[in-house]
Design an enzyme around this catalytic site. Structure first.
Site, PDB file in Angstrom:
ATOM      1  N   LYS A  83      12.552   3.978  10.199  1.00 18.57           N
ATOM      2  CA  LYS A  83      12.056   5.350   9.990  1.00 18.57           C
ATOM      3  C   LYS A  83      12.251   6.226  11.225  1.00 18.57           C
ATOM      4  O   LYS A  83      12.392   7.438  11.095  1.00 18.57           O
ATOM      5  CB  LYS A  83      10.590   5.323   9.538  1.00 18.57           C
TER       6      LYS A  83
ATOM      7  N   LYS B 186      11.887   5.417  -2.295  1.00 17.26           N
ATOM      8  CA  LYS B 186      11.590   6.661  -3.008  1.00 17.26           C
ATOM      9  C   LYS B 186      11.960   7.901  -2.188  1.00 17.26           C
ATOM     10  O   LYS B 186      12.161   8.962  -2.730  1.00 17.26           O
ATOM     11  CB  LYS B 186      10.125   6.710  -3.474  1.00 17.26           C
TER      12      LYS B 186
ATOM     13  N   LYS C  22      17.564  -1.243   1.062  1.00 17.20           N
ATOM     14  CA  LYS C  22      16.435  -1.278   0.124  1.00 17.20           C
ATOM     15  C   LYS C  22      16.366   0.029  -0.694  1.00 17.20           C
ATOM     16  O   LYS C  22      16.641   1.099  -0.150  1.00 17.20           O
ATOM     17  CB  LYS C  22      15.151  -1.442   0.948  1.00 17.20           C
TER      18      LYS C  22
HETATM   19  N1  AQP Z   1      12.988  -1.677  -3.038  1.00 17.67           N
HETATM   20  C1  AQP Z   1      11.851  -2.351  -3.182  1.00 17.67           C
HETATM   21  N2  AQP Z   1      11.848  -3.552  -3.816  1.00 17.67           N
HETATM   22  C2  AQP Z   1      10.687  -4.236  -3.984  1.00 17.67           C
HETATM   23  N3  AQP Z   1       9.479  -3.783  -3.545  1.00 17.67           N
HETATM   24  C3  AQP Z   1       9.453  -2.605  -2.924  1.00 17.67           C
HETATM   25  N4  AQP Z   1       8.448  -1.874  -2.388  1.00 17.67           N
HETATM   26  C4  AQP Z   1       8.930  -0.720  -1.877  1.00 17.67           C
HETATM   27  N5  AQP Z   1      10.263  -0.663  -2.074  1.00 17.67           N
HETATM   28  C5  AQP Z   1      10.620  -1.821  -2.710  1.00 17.67           C
HETATM   29  C6  AQP Z   1       7.054  -2.283  -2.377  1.00 17.67           C
HETATM   30  O1  AQP Z   1       6.280  -1.256  -2.973  1.00 17.67           O
HETATM   31  C7  AQP Z   1       5.004  -1.241  -2.361  1.00 17.67           C
HETATM   32  C8  AQP Z   1       4.607   0.148  -2.011  1.00 17.67           C
HETATM   33  O2  AQP Z   1       5.476   0.671  -1.043  1.00 17.67           O
HETATM   34  P1  AQP Z   1       5.047   1.944  -0.225  1.00 17.67           P
HETATM   35  O3  AQP Z   1       5.128   3.121  -1.057  1.00 17.67           O
HETATM   36  O4  AQP Z   1       3.728   1.723   0.402  1.00 17.67           O
HETATM   37  O5  AQP Z   1       6.057   2.022   0.992  1.00 17.67           O
HETATM   38  P2  AQP Z   1       7.493   1.524   1.201  1.00 17.67           P
HETATM   39  O6  AQP Z   1       7.564   0.031   1.230  1.00 17.67           O
HETATM   40  O7  AQP Z   1       7.991   2.215   2.444  1.00 17.67           O
HETATM   41  O8  AQP Z   1       8.255   2.045  -0.110  1.00 17.67           O
HETATM   42  P3  AQP Z   1       9.382   3.103  -0.196  1.00 17.67           P
HETATM   43  O9  AQP Z   1       9.701   3.311  -1.628  1.00 17.67           O
HETATM   44  O10 AQP Z   1      10.529   2.688   0.684  1.00 17.67           O
HETATM   45  O11 AQP Z   1       8.677   4.408   0.354  1.00 17.67           O
HETATM   46  P4  AQP Z   1       9.170   5.436   1.428  1.00 17.67           P
HETATM   47  O12 AQP Z   1      10.564   5.814   0.997  1.00 17.67           O
HETATM   48  O13 AQP Z   1       8.197   6.559   1.375  1.00 17.67           O
HETATM   49  O14 AQP Z   1       9.170   4.721   2.734  1.00 17.67           O
HETATM   50  C9  AQP Z   1       5.054  -2.182  -1.168  1.00 17.67           C
HETATM   51  O15 AQP Z   1       4.437  -3.410  -1.512  1.00 17.67           O
HETATM   52  C10 AQP Z   1       6.516  -2.386  -0.962  1.00 17.67           C
HETATM   53  O16 AQP Z   1       6.801  -3.656  -0.398  1.00 17.67           O
END
Ligand code: AQP
Length: 334
Positions: A114, A199, A196
């Site tokens: 990030k 969102k 990965k």
């Molecule tokens: N690609 C993924 N595959 C499986 N699990 C995933 N998680 C996120 N992306 C994947 C799991 O979703 C939960 C919530 O995630 P989060 O919103 O708290 O933050 P994150 O992991 O940073 O998810 P994003 O989508 O990548 O959000 P942004 O883009 O805002 O940083 C967690 O249990 C995560 O492991």
């Protein structure tokens, strides 16, 4: 609460959740509801670590609650609440900050990723994200945390902090264990299967959001990046794109990866991608219908939010008082 063990997990309302968030986390929230006392948070404080549009953040917070319920989280069985509604999360973070070393935080993969993708806003909160996450978990005497593979490093820090606190003072925190799904723990980007699915990806074709309609879902899968080979088999290292699609297909259709490989034996990538898209669209349709119906009843959603925050507050306050007492903060007789 019963004598079942406690499960805690959260999703950030940092955008529209993807099928990665669903497969890695939310779908398991539903499956584990009967086995544990479940507490599901909407982690809005975490979102502030990257720049947010305030109105969008507020909207995404309400929508995420509707999504939890639409996916099957039952407000009668599980506590659902918004992180910023329970001040103990920020308060425990302060105490745990005083026991966390910079080296433990600046080596975190998420922080490094990030910091690169938000180079103009590398703030202390971004670095401190894992300590807030540790507080989220430790406040509730959490035994298990269902997460995707990307959060494993953060759970390890949570465990280290719990053990550190317990040995410096006395037994206070439960040391939690992660629950990481065997398949789908890391759903990959459709545009770059070595990355990965996230969102907040700038490329909207990289992810399938939980709110995409059928046509959009199928279009995104048709464009999914694969490889120049023609055979469909599971090999995440050498065939990242196809293996990712097989995983997604398996989760949404309920067919095992082995059977999916047999089903698509001899078929072309084009047909396969459409079938994956159809399986996902079919799986998301009832969730989408329910979510849209729930969003029409804001009073119902606000009621669940308020009730959830009250329940969470009671548990969190007890843990925080114990922590304050153990570290020596004075509390007057009332
Ligand atoms: N690609 C993924 N595959 C499986 N699990 C995933 N998680 C996120 N992306 C994947 C799991 O979703 C939960 C919530 O995630 P989060 O919103 O708290 O933050 P994150 O992991 O940073 O998810 P994003 O989508 O990548 O959000 P942004 O883009 O805002 O940083 C967690 O249990 C995560 O492991």
């Amino acid at each position: 609460m019963s004598d079942k063990k406690t499960l805690f997990s959260a999703v950030q309302p940092s955008g529209i959740p993807t099928i990665g968030n669903y497969v890695g986390a939310i779908s398991n929230f539903v499956k584990l509801q009967d086995e544990y006392n479940c507490i599901y948070s909407i982690a809005d404080l975490h979102c502030l670590t990257v720049r947010q549009d305030p109105a969008s953040l507020r909207k995404a917070t309400q929508e995420l609650l509707a999504l939890y319920i639409a996916c099957g989280v039952d407000p009668e069985k599980s506590i659902m609440f918004v992180q910023s509604h329970v001040p103990a999360h920020a308060e425990l973070t302060w105490v745990l900050n005083t026991m966390t070393y910079p080296g433990e935080l600046n080596r975190m993969t998420q922080y490094k990723d990030k910091s690169r993708s938000h180079a103009d806003n590398v703030n202390i909160g971004l670095m401190d994200y894992p300590v807030l996450m540790a507080s989220d978990i430790l406040l509730y005497n959490t035994a298990v945390v269902p997460i995707g593979a990307d959060q494993k490093q953060h759970i390890e820090l949570t465990r280290d902090l719990a053990i550190r606190f317990n040995s410096r003072y006395s037994d206070t925190f439960v040391v939690p264990e992660p629950i990481i799904p065997k398949y789908g723990a890391r759903i990959m980007s459709l545009a770059d299967p070595t990355k990965k699915m996230s969102k907040s990806d700038e490329n909207v074709n990289a992810f399938v959001s939980m709110y995409d309609d059928t046509d959009t879902i199928i279009r995104k899968f048709k464009r999914a990046v694969t490889d120049s080979d023609t055979k469909i088999y599971f090999d995440p290292e050498n065939k990242a794109g196809i293996s990712n699609l097989l995983t997604i297909y398996s989760v949404f259709s309920g067919v095992s990866i082995e059977d999916a490989v047999k089903e698509f034996d001899g078929k072309g990538y084009g047909d396969f991608k459409i079938k994956v898209g159809e399986a996902v669209a079919e799986g998301l349709k009832p969730i989408s219908d329910k979510r849209l119906a729930l969003l029409k009843d804001k009073a119902y959603l606000d009621g669940i939010m308020v009730k959830g925050a009250e329940s969470a507050f009671r548990i969190a306050r007890k843990t925080l008082s114990k922590v304050y007492r153990k570290v020596g903060l004075y509390s007057p007789e009332r």
